[in-house]
Scaffold this active site. Sequence first.
Site, PDB file in Angstrom:
ATOM      1  N   ASP B 378       0.786  -1.238   0.000  1.00 29.65           N
ATOM      2  CA  ASP B 378       0.000   0.000   0.000  1.00 29.65           C
ATOM      3  C   ASP B 378       0.820   1.292   0.000  1.00 29.65           C
ATOM      4  O   ASP B 378       0.394   2.288  -0.576  1.00 29.65           O
ATOM      5  CB  ASP B 378      -0.983   0.006   1.176  1.00 29.65           C
ATOM      6  N   GLY B 383       0.451   4.927  -1.730  1.00 29.31           N
ATOM      7  CA  GLY B 383       0.889   6.073  -0.923  1.00 29.31           C
ATOM      8  C   GLY B 383       0.010   6.281   0.290  1.00 29.31           C
ATOM      9  O   GLY B 383      -1.171   6.589   0.167  1.00 29.31           O
ATOM     10  N   GLY B 385       0.214   8.612   2.478  1.00 31.60           N
ATOM     11  CA  GLY B 385      -0.130  10.025   2.672  1.00 31.60           C
ATOM     12  C   GLY B 385      -1.121  10.493   1.621  1.00 31.60           C
ATOM     13  O   GLY B 385      -2.059  11.215   1.909  1.00 31.60           O
ATOM     14  N   THR B 387      -3.344   8.817   0.319  1.00 26.64           N
ATOM     15  CA  THR B 387      -4.661   8.252   0.622  1.00 26.64           C
ATOM     16  C   THR B 387      -5.166   8.644   2.013  1.00 26.64           C
ATOM     17  O   THR B 387      -6.202   8.154   2.445  1.00 26.64           O
ATOM     18  CB  THR B 387      -4.608   6.713   0.521  1.00 26.64           C
ATOM     19  N   VAL B 466      -7.055   3.189   1.703  1.00 20.08           N
ATOM     20  CA  VAL B 466      -6.494   2.613   0.486  1.00 20.08           C
ATOM     21  C   VAL B 466      -7.606   1.758  -0.137  1.00 20.08           C
ATOM     22  O   VAL B 466      -7.782   0.595   0.208  1.00 20.08           O
ATOM     23  CB  VAL B 466      -5.248   1.772   0.801  1.00 20.08           C
ATOM     24  N   TYR B 469     -10.010  -0.315   2.360  1.00 12.47           N
ATOM     25  CA  TYR B 469      -9.483  -0.434   3.706  1.00 12.47           C
ATOM     26  C   TYR B 469      -9.089   0.906   4.306  1.00 12.47           C
ATOM     27  O   TYR B 469      -8.591   1.771   3.607  1.00 12.47           O
ATOM     28  CB  TYR B 469      -8.240  -1.315   3.695  1.00 12.47           C
ATOM     29  N   ASP B 535      14.796   4.458  12.863  1.00 10.10           N
ATOM     30  CA  ASP B 535      16.216   4.811  12.940  1.00 10.10           C
ATOM     31  C   ASP B 535      16.488   5.311  14.351  1.00 10.10           C
ATOM     32  O   ASP B 535      16.344   6.496  14.653  1.00 10.10           O
ATOM     33  CB  ASP B 535      16.530   5.886  11.880  1.00 10.10           C
ATOM     34  N   ASP B 537      18.436   6.482  17.492  1.00  6.17           N
ATOM     35  CA  ASP B 537      19.696   7.147  17.843  1.00  6.17           C
ATOM     36  C   ASP B 537      19.661   7.386  19.355  1.00  6.17           C
ATOM     37  O   ASP B 537      19.327   8.479  19.810  1.00  6.17           O
ATOM     38  CB  ASP B 537      19.829   8.501  17.106  1.00  6.17           C
ATOM     39  N   ASP B 677      25.700   3.412  13.397  1.00  4.13           N
ATOM     40  CA  ASP B 677      24.415   4.091  13.216  1.00  4.13           C
ATOM     41  C   ASP B 677      23.449   3.053  12.625  1.00  4.13           C
ATOM     42  O   ASP B 677      23.557   2.712  11.451  1.00  4.13           O
ATOM     43  CB  ASP B 677      24.590   5.284  12.272  1.00  4.13           C
ATOM     44  N   ILE B 678      22.528   2.543  13.456  1.00  6.50           N
ATOM     45  CA  ILE B 678      21.691   1.426  12.984  1.00  6.50           C
ATOM     46  C   ILE B 678      20.213   1.813  12.868  1.00  6.50           C
ATOM     47  O   ILE B 678      19.722   2.726  13.532  1.00  6.50           O
ATOM     48  CB  ILE B 678      21.821   0.179  13.895  1.00  6.50           C
TER      49      ILE B 678
END
Lengths: 739, 739
Positions: B378, B383, B385, B387, B466, B469, B535, B537, B677-678
């Site tokens: 989706d 997208g 945003g 939708t 979407v 749904y 992400d 940190d 940096d994971i």
Amino acid sequence: MEPTSYLRCFILLFSSLFLIILLRSWFPSHGADFHLDCSQYSSWCTTSKNRIQSKFNVSSSTTEKNTTKHKPIDDHFADTPKHPLDPLTLQEINKVQSILTIYPPFFTPNFPSIHTLSLHEPEKSTVLEWKKGDILPHRQAQVIAFLNSHSHVLVVDLDEDKVISHGIDPASGYPMISGEETTIATDVAQANEEFRRIVVSRGVKLSDLVCYALATGWYGPNEEGKRVTKVQCYSKQGTSNFFMRPIEGLTVTVDLEKKEVVKISHTGNDIPVAQAKNTEYQHSAQNKLTSNMIPINPISMEQPLGPSFSIDGHLVRWANWEFHLNPDPRAGVIISQAKVRDPETGKLRSVMYRGFASELFVPYMDPSEGWYFKTYMDAGEYGMGLTAMSLVPLNDCPHNAHYMDGIFSASDGKPFVQSNMICVFERYAGEIGWRHSQTADSSSGRPEIRESRPKVSLVVRTASTVGNYDYIIDWEFQADGLIRVQVGLSGMLMVKGTHYENANQIPEGDNMSGPFVSEHLIGVVHDHFITFHLDMDIDAPDNSFIKVHLVKEEPPPGESPRRSYLKTKKHVAKSEKDAQIKFKLFDPSEFHVINPSKKSKIGNPSGYKIVPAGNAASLLNQNDPPQQRGAFTNNQIWVTPYNRSEQWAGGLLVYQGKGEDTLAIWSERDRLIENKDIVVWYTLGFHHIPCQEDFPIMPTVSSSFALKPANFFNSNPILHVAPTVPNDLPTCSVASTSS
Amino acid sequence: MEPTSYLRCFILLFSSLFLIILLRSWFPSHGADFHLDCSQYSSWCTTSKNRIQSKFNVSSSTTEKNTTKHKPIDDHFADTPKHPLDPLTLQEINKVQSILTIYPPFFTPNFPSIHTLSLHEPEKSTVLEWKKGDILPHRQAQVIAFLNSHSHVLVVDLDEDKVISHGIDPASGYPMISGEETTIATDVAQANEEFRRIVVSRGVKLSDLVCYALATGWYGPNEEGKRVTKVQCYSKQGTSNFFMRPIEGLTVTVDLEKKEVVKISHTGNDIPVAQAKNTEYQHSAQNKLTSNMIPINPISMEQPLGPSFSIDGHLVRWANWEFHLNPDPRAGVIISQAKVRDPETGKLRSVMYRGFASELFVPYMDPSEGWYFKTYMDAGEYGMGLTAMSLVPLNDCPHNAHYMDGIFSASDGKPFVQSNMICVFERYAGEIGWRHSQTADSSSGRPEIRESRPKVSLVVRTASTVGNYDYIIDWEFQADGLIRVQVGLSGMLMVKGTHYENANQIPEGDNMSGPFVSEHLIGVVHDHFITFHLDMDIDAPDNSFIKVHLVKEEPPPGESPRRSYLKTKKHVAKSEKDAQIKFKLFDPSEFHVINPSKKSKIGNPSGYKIVPAGNAASLLNQNDPPQQRGAFTNNQIWVTPYNRSEQWAGGLLVYQGKGEDTLAIWSERDRLIENKDIVVWYTLGFHHIPCQEDFPIMPTVSSSFALKPANFFNSNPILHVAPTVPNDLPTCSVASTSS
């Protein structure tokens, strides 16, 4: 006994009875019959002071509407049962106590200690047949008492004024520990000279001691044959949060009957008592730090037209729900006869006959001398209702909450009021009941649509403080027919003292039993399992349990570009072993309770499904004594045929019990369960690996499961609910006193 | 090209540019530069009408305080970026469009269709170095365009006024389908004579048709080489809920470039179109049934002093939290630079650099002709945003919500306003932040204590529709440092027509692909997987991922009465394969992200843990094309080293993509992740076996996971929060207009 002895006994009995009746007529009610300040009898029975805290008046125009009328203690004298499942009233408890006082086997110098005195529920068929206006079935009490090293389980009939059944030592365990016993145990320990010497040697003043009597579990023949408890103590010097200041490694085993010390174990000589600094949690006692947080402005759930639920005695009505609500000394709360109104027919339909927290199992993961026995069964050892203290208005429950008292018995059999132990409130949490949006499309003439409905639910809450831990148990009823059971954990960690002050002192591979959470403190790893008894009656008592298994199928080559898809396979559980369920993420199933005789409009059987959320399983060895006692946690789901005596998953007598009366044993009989009156047992588990944030008091951690209609309604039952419009909003302003 | 051609081209370019600049100065802003009524360009771009619905005024004294000021559309012309991560403004999108208009490779008779035009985020190091008051780093846009059978991925630098990178067909897939394309596809299908004849033969009037263009997935070489979509249609006769009236088995494959029908498949001749009865969900269109439910009185979250959060551009500040909030056409919402203020130091500390829903995978479990391809992605195909339509005040979000618009681009590259697509509100759901009770004990002088704190949180919500749904995605921030991500599913089932009217007609073993949910309708079984890019940190970019494994240990014989206990074993993941995690109930672990360089007061590394709740795993074959494309769901957790280009778990170009650019492929490189940096990837899954209650619109089903501080703070960060007192309550009355 000689005939003359019988006669003497008879005369004594009658004269006593006469005297009692006479006394009762002289002193019509107060004082003699219940505990105004019950703390001398039960450390957790509630004093009248509690009520003041919850009785403030809010100077607000909505207060009168929203603050439900709550009866003062004195009014409980006038309580009368209206429903077969109503709990024993204050007067009924008094009556049971009177009956027991003159019951010959208890007519000895020592009246037994009463550990449970609560409604003995009528036969299920009797309750199901009863209708409003009918005469109530006989009111009966179940009494669990302890006398001369024996456990007594009695049923007292209040209409016949007599004991109608009496069993002695039906299983290995003992009744739950009473508040009186914990006082005895800690007094016995604190009077012991060796103990006092050790305490002083650890740098703790005797006047700073706070001690707790801990359930010992059962660990083989060495520890059998006497009712014991283990006393461990803390220093309250400098903080009300003494739990963070354990005198590590000091355990006094006390014989509760002989009121004597059996053993003193001291292994913590080199372990300092952790500091009081930063442990205080009482607002009134805290040093007010400069807060670095943007203040959170007050926020309140407001209902301009008042709450939409009503409570008639113990019968709760809200939206499409109707259920009976019982405070219970052992379970905390019992939900009975939960019924939901079908939006199509307007008829109430049965969902669940009875639901409650049947037992808890809390094994700590430290095999050392002072810790190995910490494998608690909180409902059967301490009582989730007896430990459910008054809820704090506006903080434990929102503004619009209704509070309900429990009437329980102290060790002498006299009633006390566990005030405000349940709250009932409507919740709007900003959640969405259902929604759909659609953009306009001029080519098909599709209109723009924005439809959404807010979700409102009804919550029944208790918060039980079992020593250090607080269990918040919510039963949430949604208008779409879903019941969510949520358990929140807060309160204090059970911490272990250590000589380490910083993690950099801990050598690689040190055998610590949990993470280092503060200077000189470890948070010992432990599990919590809460096993719920869910007597589902979908449209009638006879139901079946269906495992809807999701299995991967592979289409024959060439038949589809797909190489795999999932398919549901239904399996009707025939007998108990067929319904011992372990959850598997990679081999998933849904679990339905259906009524095979009740079909929907389109021919599907009426049903509910059990919807797990987060969970954890017990990993202990099956032959480990704690796991034998907690064997009801061996599966996440069990299904048994209804049996009036199978209420408590860990057995009726759990304290020091060996585990020969658990759900796991009952289920081994593998009775038939298809199209029978069945009970589902669900265990909600938590692994708790503590961290610094749990110190000095834990932010609440929650998990839940749900009972969700699945082909019970013909369609979405909240399809016709109206949206909220601006006129529904209240007009609010800041309270005048604070402006 | 000859030199003269170059010259001609150059002249043409310059004169065009001059003309454009001239035109722009003549028509300063409106009309030409953005879509007031954009539905002709994008079926999901929001028309100005939407705003009216959300702009009502509540005649209440608190309205002015609580209703956040919201800028009218015209004001977006004045939007200027204030932060490196601020989304492209309306003027910036216009500027990108202008740059592309004169970009030589696009300087052809057909301007490309623009499928994505959004902020190309600056390098992470640049963002981390930037401080308020600094000049903004170059503003750049990422553009994904489609022209002459090729996908173009460009970066446009707005400060340099030029395209600075341009890749063509970087992978097998295509850009997401645009609203314009769906209109083309449905128009092409509906213009086809054979299609029209079939529709009429199925008893549906052409004027009642509503058609949708469905993503086709990828199923091997046969379906490669052209950009296609599959059109399926419904009848809207008698209901706005046409989704419940599918013309089963009729699928038109349309070539989106050639604008022609590739194939018409019709296998549903004997299947009736289900009735319209009982399907309506619009309140205004429903027959008002006599409700059998006790009405739920209005209930509202009220804040007498107003909300305590502030939003400065896209920077949100609340309690101890500060984060950046971006509407995004693909992800819906991006949370960036989430930082929490340490109560001890007052300093903001980094928790998460970036979090968003990276991809969704929704495979339906039916291998037949009209269904096998329904394995949606989706985010990358439609997208989340684009939708996310306007939220409905008071129903989608509570009274005190603040609404935020998204500024996106239509297929012609011009901006439109996705109004009110995000709401931000404070929540008080009657939950408890922490609590503890204690009875008084006269012997130890232990006082009675009743301490409890209400839990208040901040919620950021979008609801993406979407097609059938609705996905409600909440990011909830708690004052105790916890971030909960909750996904709610509502909207309509994707139902399949059947000739059965009642379950009793279905022969044993019939190969239906889902439960029978209404007359002539099956709810096809399907899964939903939402993969989040997190992400983390923790205090700095370089972190490690730790598996805290709970293992059973057995004490040596004779050493303890216990035969087993659990112990935590920490394992630091060295490389990516070490951190491909499948959850196991009976072999459990906790999953921590720590900063090995930042130690707490007592020496523990600072950390957060990922706390799963309910989840579901994909069981499809690894060699099944949908699972190859959705391979990012093969594990519940993955950890990768940060890579600016690895944002979308299913790949950048997902539409008809083969899955050669997924998280699963990236992770196979097994790069080092310790003290790097994971990025953590978490997949939240649902198996959806429909039931009657999901018809005709589904009550919301939710699940969640959380990011929870674990040794991040030295102690409980909400220890010093004050309790709610009566004076905090508002004085409320019923709105005057409704009394």
